[in-house]
Design a protein around this motif. Structure first.
Motif, PDB file in Angstrom:
ATOM      1  N   THR A   1      -6.529  -2.608   2.747  1.00  0.00           N
ATOM      2  CA  THR A   1      -5.153  -2.143   2.546  1.00  0.00           C
ATOM      3  C   THR A   1      -4.922  -0.956   3.456  1.00  0.00           C
ATOM      4  O   THR A   1      -5.828  -0.520   4.165  1.00  0.00           O
ATOM      5  CB  THR A   1      -4.893  -1.670   1.103  1.00  0.00           C
ATOM      6  N   LYS A   2      -3.724  -0.457   3.415  1.00  0.00           N
ATOM      7  CA  LYS A   2      -3.385   0.712   4.229  1.00  0.00           C
ATOM      8  C   LYS A   2      -3.039   1.896   3.344  1.00  0.00           C
ATOM      9  O   LYS A   2      -2.295   2.781   3.741  1.00  0.00           O
ATOM     10  CB  LYS A   2      -2.188   0.383   5.104  1.00  0.00           C
ATOM     11  N   ILE A   3      -3.558   1.883   2.090  1.00  0.00           N
ATOM     12  CA  ILE A   3      -3.223   2.985   1.204  1.00  0.00           C
ATOM     13  C   ILE A   3      -3.746   4.282   1.819  1.00  0.00           C
ATOM     14  O   ILE A   3      -4.924   4.397   2.143  1.00  0.00           O
ATOM     15  CB  ILE A   3      -3.855   2.779  -0.185  1.00  0.00           C
TER      16      ILE A   3
ATOM     17  N   ASP B   1       6.738  -2.120  -4.513  1.00  0.00           N
ATOM     18  CA  ASP B   1       6.812  -1.124  -3.444  1.00  0.00           C
ATOM     19  C   ASP B   1       8.214  -0.558  -3.276  1.00  0.00           C
ATOM     20  O   ASP B   1       8.396   0.470  -2.651  1.00  0.00           O
ATOM     21  CB  ASP B   1       6.281  -1.700  -2.132  1.00  0.00           C
TER      22      ASP B   1
ATOM     23  N   THR C   1      -9.906   0.714   1.378  1.00  0.00           N
ATOM     24  CA  THR C   1      -9.318   1.080   2.673  1.00  0.00           C
ATOM     25  C   THR C   1      -9.558   0.015   3.735  1.00  0.00           C
ATOM     26  O   THR C   1      -8.862  -0.019   4.739  1.00  0.00           O
ATOM     27  CB  THR C   1      -9.912   2.392   3.191  1.00  0.00           C
TER      28      THR C   1
ATOM     29  N   SER D   1       0.813  -1.208   0.000  1.00  0.00           N
ATOM     30  CA  SER D   1       0.000   0.000   0.000  1.00  0.00           C
ATOM     31  C   SER D   1       0.848   1.261   0.000  1.00  0.00           C
ATOM     32  O   SER D   1       0.307   2.359   0.079  1.00  0.00           O
ATOM     33  CB  SER D   1      -0.897   0.038   1.239  1.00  0.00           C
TER      34      SER D   1
ATOM     35  N   LEU E   1      -5.012   7.370  -2.264  1.00  0.00           N
ATOM     36  CA  LEU E   1      -6.104   6.599  -2.851  1.00  0.00           C
ATOM     37  C   LEU E   1      -6.928   7.443  -3.820  1.00  0.00           C
ATOM     38  O   LEU E   1      -7.370   6.965  -4.859  1.00  0.00           O
ATOM     39  CB  LEU E   1      -6.987   6.036  -1.733  1.00  0.00           C
TER      40      LEU E   1
END
Ligand code: ATP
Ligand code: ATP
Ligand code: MG
Ligand code: MG
Lengths: 257, 281, 301, 259, 281
Positions: free
Chosen positions: C253-255, C162, C250, A213, C260
């Motif tokens: 995930t932890k975006i 990532d 959300t 993320s 986002l």
């Protein structure tokens, strides 16, 4: 004495944290990729407030504890048996050396194949990796028995079992303790890695989510949590060691005036 | 030489031990034959490095001889026999540093399966008799050298063995304690009728303690001489040591050891085996 | 062995079948989560248990051995698996490229201020892809080829998505083939998109699909059918409600919310685009990805 | 000669039995992930050609050696310092324990930030993983130097570097070697992990590629190669150990021989 | 008692040492004051466990006293001073098992920075003088107890110290070798004029060797008596030991030690410090 050590340890840790704050602040790396300590602390606070985090922590600790316990028992027993039974050491040496370096990452498909993403597949990897740590240390430890002590025991008619219990075991104990500390860390690493790659629930899975993320501070916060876990585990191991090895040179040297 | 089944408690027959390894080959013992009768107290003297410890370890079943054999009551010794206690020359390393003094003494008794109360009693007795009643709770490495050696002796005494092999057990204790321990050993020996083989460097001690003194030659080791000590059974530190016969005997042993070190045995070893009569002083 | 799947058999009770899914925690699988939230699967008599994994390494063996009933994987991986006799069977569409150049969820990007402005300039340069010998390699090579460059002269480097923003920023790589949310991350650092590699492969490329094992498909055709229908419905729902889709992301995930908002969502058509998959396969064959030519008839639903 | 043959029997018996069991158990397997041993062995020569060994094994082994050597140096040096000074240990231990608990796969990205994505990064990853067993064992070994020996050295003015070289390190060497032994196999594991990031050759890279590419028998041959590599390295290690710890094995063998 | 700067080589002043740890507190040495002059050979005797080793270690700078101080040529000893050699009671553990005998002896010389050829010479000399010329290539654990002890002695001799502290150095060697070594030590002492402090349990040895014998009391330890040995400087094993004065002296020491063990010093220790004249036999 003990208080002083604690203070020194805290000082060391504080210096480390300061370094973590300084490196991004001084622009040595971009803080987007390596956030300063303060920002990590903020993310850590958010984590701690999240109940899912605590569930994950519980899952990880379960995997760690069960895996380590199994590996420790198996490693110590196998180590002692292999050393005590004549010729067993020679006979198993090649197999041990062959199996030991097989990377646990290569076993991941196997684990998933057998157990899916359940706890058991994590355990498989954890036990496999930490077993060798304890086994090798035990083998070296048992070998370290003083010949005179061993002869004394034999001359007084101590049988195999009594010799193991009263002579072999205390001699090997310092080595086993080191092995246990090594294995404790390896077990934690493998629990988290397995969760990370396999996706079994736990801190590792949370790290994976944070990574994909692009939530960098969250990821570091979770890494800090694993580090702190390692730290606590070591403190526990140390205190066990101090009690179990009060007679040993390494411990007694520190008590003497 | 032909071997016949002996009547002794301990028979050493044609014993030979060669150490090999790390680029050295040492013939520690060449050919030893002698007998220790049941209930006898035999002292063993010989030059440093002549193989006394090696011999004792072979007798205790801790070392396998290169040739020859050791018989205990007619049976071949292959491992440490029960009922035999050993006091090691390296006393410091023969105590377990992870056990307190009391536990060190108690361990063989546990192994014997004695009851808890009996063990306590034996441990306390043994420690008292070597003058260490206070030290039961200390670790061996908290004790002085002489105290450690006495702990090792106490462990052997508490074990109540039939056969006791002692390798320079009093080397590190002071003269007075040594005299006390000598009397303790002789007392136990007379009381319990145990068989004792005692290695020492102190010639006076050998003569004072033993019924017989076996003198070993320098390496390659054979029996240089066996000497019967014809002193009365009741011995005490004051009178025995000043007796003229005592002086004769110790002088004889001294000369024998000197001869052994020079490598010129006064009698051929084969003959010496039979020498039972006191030698000409 | 053959019965290794028995332990993970889908259990059914009272007409509701529980199936286990192996998914990756990324934007792409939002429709499943949304469909589950909207009760679409329940409506079709399915109860989903979702496990997350970091990649195909864990999902494919899990599905093949029956630990999961369904998994999510990109199409190239499925074709590679099939060409190696791994018994996988795609069941329903996953995601598709938006098909709009410079407005895709995947992008070939360079650092702010980089002299590189077009893919053919990547000759002799280091380009990061998440997995070598996979869909993104095909895509990058095609972009270079289309721009008139020689793809063999590009140095491809394997790096997780990532890690790409940091590596690009530090100059360790010259370009990166990234997907959301790393794309948004690079954009916010001033990075520039020089190509839309997925768009270059084929218009409306089907990128990933949900799959099961051949054995499960044979033995439980009705469950597979239910899953197909429910997923198709979920895809359509997500396609129609992009804001809800964004919102559901959300939950797994932890975006960060700010990122986002910038994220370009993929397309979620209900049907796979067979023509695009054939194009992908041709390019893959050209690049030597497959041991034997994949049998699309057998692989696709 | 006879002793050599006996050793050979010891080395080969158990592996032979295990291989036979594996062969029998897997022979009729149709599961793609569990290919029959027959298939794996048949694939082996096709996969591990000389060319492949040159392009993949050599760089891997070079990186492994560099990482291992770094870890050995740093581990022994740091371990000696930490083991010798109580205060230093108190300061360092928490930080070290903290770092030790961080899993390499999440540590690699951090290392990449500082060391790039080239060989340095991979060597560093190997070194950072290998250093722990060496460090810990050195610390414990150094702490356990016999008091009488330590005093002997002190009384003869054997201090500083000479003390380190002649007393502390030899005395700790049995335990240091236990650590080095541990580190060897950890090194191979980390070699694989490091090659999962930004690599274009190497044994670990190849095995992971096989796994991702569903070339399952090839992957199994890769695992075998990693095991063989570990075995070979451990044989080399044992030869070194037997030389360096000759005194120790002689000393301990006193009892074993007498049994 | 007030401390004034002494003229001796070694001054021990009000030395006290208390061991604490693992649940035990032992006052090994209570209050010791005495002086060793430059070039003197002093023998130290006392009951087992009275603190001789502790005292020696404090003098050698290996232990920090709880109270009091040790002065070497007027300077306070805080760590092992150069030019001082130590022979440990635990000879087995004071040899490094990873070094061959020759290397064990050579190590301190290397540390001293001597040339290779000089080191070779010293090592060979020292080993020859303890009768171990052959054993240079062996590991210590391949030797007998007595041989190990002689290696430790050889190491101290090769070091060519100004001050030599020896803790029961001959405990494990046989009578003949012991006599030889005694003469060796006396010979070196007379030749080189070194200062020697020699702990022993053998009273005859103490009287034969020393110029002065210091008798320690049982724990808590003080100086029980100091006795000047007024035998001629030229001593030999045959004649000195049978001299009437020798017998007187040894009897006196024996009685002192017995008194020490009973804990009833015949003279108050403070007085004894000044006792330089031979006591009434
Ligand atoms: N483990 C060993 N390996 C090789 N040689 C050994 C070993 N143990 C003893 N020796 C050798 O065997 C010989 C006899 O040794 P032993 O210990 O039996 O002598 P000893 O009579 O007990 O001497 P001491 O009175 O000095 O204790 C010596 O020359 C010694 O070097
Ligand atoms: N490390 C230690 N820890 C605790 N107590 C100790 C330690 N070392 C010695 N002691 C104690 O100090 C006292 C004196 O010991 P020391 O070794 O000095 O005696 P010693 O005179 O040398 O005796 P010996 O003649 O038996 O060698 C003893 O009671 C002993 O138990
Ligand atoms: Mg001996
Ligand atoms: Mg002492």
């Amino acid at each position: 004495m003990k208080g002083l050590n604690l203070a020194l340890g805290a000082a060391g840790l504080a210096a480390f944290l300061l370094l973590g704050e300084a490196v991004p602040r001084l622009g040595l790396v971009k803080d987007a990729y390596f956030p300063p300590t303060s920002r990590i602390a903020g993310a850590l606070g958010d984590e701690l407030a999240d109940s899912a985090f605590w569930t994950a922590l519980g899952d990880t600790l379960t995997g760690w504890a069960v895996g380590l316990a199994v590996a420790a028992c198996a490693g110590v027993v196998a180590g002692v048996v292999i050393s005590v039974v004549p010729y067993l050491r020679e006979a198993t040496a090649s197999t041990i050396e062959f199996l030991r370096p097989i990377p646990s990452v290569a076993l991941i498909p196997l684990a998933v194949l057998l157990y899916g993403t359940e706890l058991r597949s994590v355990l498989l990897l954890v036990v496999y990796a930490s077993f060798w740590q304890i086994l090798i240390q035990t083998l070296y430890g048992v070998q370290d028995v003083d010949p005179v002590a061993e002869e004394t025991a034999r001359s007084y008619g101590l049988g195999t079992w009594a010799r193991i219990r009263y002579v072999l075991w205390p001699t090997a104990l310092p080595y086993v303790m080191t092995g246990l500390r090594l294995a404790a860390a390896v077990a934690l690493i493998l629990t988290i890695t397995a969760e990370l790659v396999i996706g079994a629930p736990g801190l590792g899975a949370r790290i994976a989510v944070a990574q994909t993320s692009q939530a960098v501070p969250d990821m570091y916060a979770l890494i800090v949590v694993t580090g702190v876990l390692g730290l606590l585990i070591n403190v526990g191991a140390r205190s066990v060691e101090r009690r179990a090895l009060a007679w040993h040179q390494s411990v007694r040297g520190e008590v003497a005036v | 030489m032909t071997f016949v089944k002996g009547q002794g408690m301990l028979d050493v027959r044609g014993l030979k031990k060669v150490y090999e390894g790390s680029g050295r080959r040492v013939e520690a013992v060449r050919d030893l034959t002698f007998t220790v009768d049941a209930g006898e107290l035999v002292c063993l003297v010989g030059p440093s490095g002549c193989g006394k410890t090696t011999l004792l370890k072979c007798m205790g079943g801790l070392l396998t001889p290169t040739a020859g054999e050791v018989l205990l009551q007619g049976e071949r010794v292959t491992g440490p026999p029960p009922g035999m206690a050993f006091v090691f020359q390296e006393y410091g390393r023969s105590l377990f540093p992870w056990m307190r003094v009391g536990e060190n003494v108690e361990l063989p008794l546990k192994q014997k399966g004695l009851s808890r109360s009996r063990r306590r009693e034996l441990v306390a007795d043994a420690l008292r008799s070597v003058g260490l009643a206070d030290a039961a709770g200390a670790y061996p490495w908290q004790l002085s050298g002489g105290m450690q050696q006495r702990v090792a002796i106490a462990r052997a005494l508490a074990y109540e063995p039939q056969v006791l092999l002692m390798d320079e057990p009093f080397a590190a204790v002071d003269a007075q304690t040594r005299a006390d321990l000598e009397d303790l050993v002789r007392g136990l020996w007379r009381e319990r009728g145990i068989t004792i083989l005692f290695v020492t460097h102190d010639i006076d001690e050998a003569v004072y303690l033993g019924e017989r003194v076996v003198v070993l030659s320098a390496s390659p080791t054979v029996v240089q001489e066996q000497l019967k000590v014809d002193l009365p059974d009741d011995r005490d530190q004051l009178h025995t040591r000043v007796a003229p016969r005592f002086a004769e005997l110790r002088t004889h042993v001294y000369e024998q050891i000197q001869a052994a070190k020079r490598g010129t045995p006064r009698d051929a070893p084969e003959d010496a085996v039979k020498t039972d009569a006191p030698p000409p002083a | 062995s053959d019965d290794s799947g028995s332990s993970g058999k889908a259990s059914s009770s009272g007409g509701v079948t529980t199936v286990k899914l192996g998914l990756i925690p990324i934007v792409d699988v939002a429709p499943i989560h949304l469909g589950q939230k909207q009760g679409i699967y329940e409506k079709h008599g399915l109860k989903l248990t979702i496990s997350t994994a970091q990649g195909g390494a864990a999902i494919v063996p899990g599905v093949v051995s029956g630990q999961f009933q369904f998994g999510f994987s990109n199409v190239t991986s499925l074709m590679v698996a099939q060409s190696n006799n791994v018994p996988v069977k795609a069941v329903v569409n996953g995601i598709a490229s938006t098909g709009v150049k410079d407005k895709d969820f995947a992008a070939l990007m360079v650092k702010k201020g980089s002299p590189i402005t077009s893919p053919e300039q990547l000759e002799g340069k280091r380009v990061a892809v998440n997995t070598l010998k996979n869909i993104n390699e095909t895509a990058v090579r095609e972009s270079v080829r289309k721009a008139g460059g020689d793809p063999d002269k590009v140095k491809l480097i394997e790096l997780p998505f990532d890690q790409m923003p940091a590596a690009l920023d530090q100059g360790q790589i010259d370009a990166a083939c990234v997907v959301e949310p790393a794309t948004a991350s690079i954009r916010s650092q001033g990075g520039v998109e020089i190509a839309s590699p997925l768009v270059d492969i084929a218009p409306d490329l089907t990128v990933a699909m949900y799959f099961t094992s051949q054995r499960y498909a044979q033995q439980n055709p009705e469950v597979v059918k239910k899953f197909q229908e429910a997923t198709a419905e979920s895809l359509a729902y997500a396609e129609a409600h992009p804001d809800e889709a964004r919102a559901v992301v959300t939950t797994y995930t932890k975006i960060p919310a700010a990122v986002l908002e910038q994220v370009v969502l993929p397309k979620w058509p209900a049907e796979a685009n067979r023509a695009s998959i054939e194009a992908l396969m041709k390019l893959g064959e050209q690049d030597g990805l497959f041991k034997t030519t994949p049998d699309l008839d057998k692989l696709l639903p | 000669m006879r002793r050599f043959l006996l050793r050979l029997v010891f080395v080969l018996t158990l592996p032979a039995i295990l291989l036979a069991v594996w062969w029998a158990a897997s022979d009729s397997s149709t599961d793609v992930y569990w290919p029959p041993l027959r298939t794996i062995l048949k694939t082996f020569p096709d996969v591990w050609t000389v060319e492949r060994l040159r392009t993949d094994a050599v760089p891997s082994i070079l990186r492994l050696s560099a990482g291992y050597a770094t870890a050995a140096l740093v581990g022994v040096a740091l371990g000696t310092v930490i083991g010798s000074y109580r205060r230093v240990r108190a300061v360092c231990e928490p930080v070290l324990e903290f770092l030790r608990a961080v899993p390499p796969p999440v540590l690699v990205p951090v290392i990449m930030l500082f060391a790039g994505i080239g060989h340095t990064m991979k060597i560093l990853v190997i070194a950072i993983g290998c250093v722990w067993p060496i460090l810990l064992n050195t610390v414990e070994g150094v702490r356990a130097v016999d008091s009488v020996m330590a005093e002997t050295a002190r009384s003869y003015g054997v201090t500083g570097l000479a003390r380190l070289r002649h007393v502390v390190l030899p005395s700790a060497s049995p335990q240091i070697f236990a650590g080095l032994r541990q580190a060897l196999s950890i090194g191979i594991i980390l070699m694989v992990i490091s090659e999962m990031f930004a690599a274009s050759n190497g044994l670990g890279f190849t095995v992971v590629q096989f796994q991702r590419g569903f070339a399952i028998p090839d992957m199994w041959t890769g695992i075998l190669v990693l095991g063989l590599l570990g075995f070979l390295l451990s044989v080399v290690f044992q030869l070194v150990e037997r030389r360096v710890l000759g005194w120790y094995h002689g000393l301990r063998a006193t009892t074993r021989r007498s049994r």
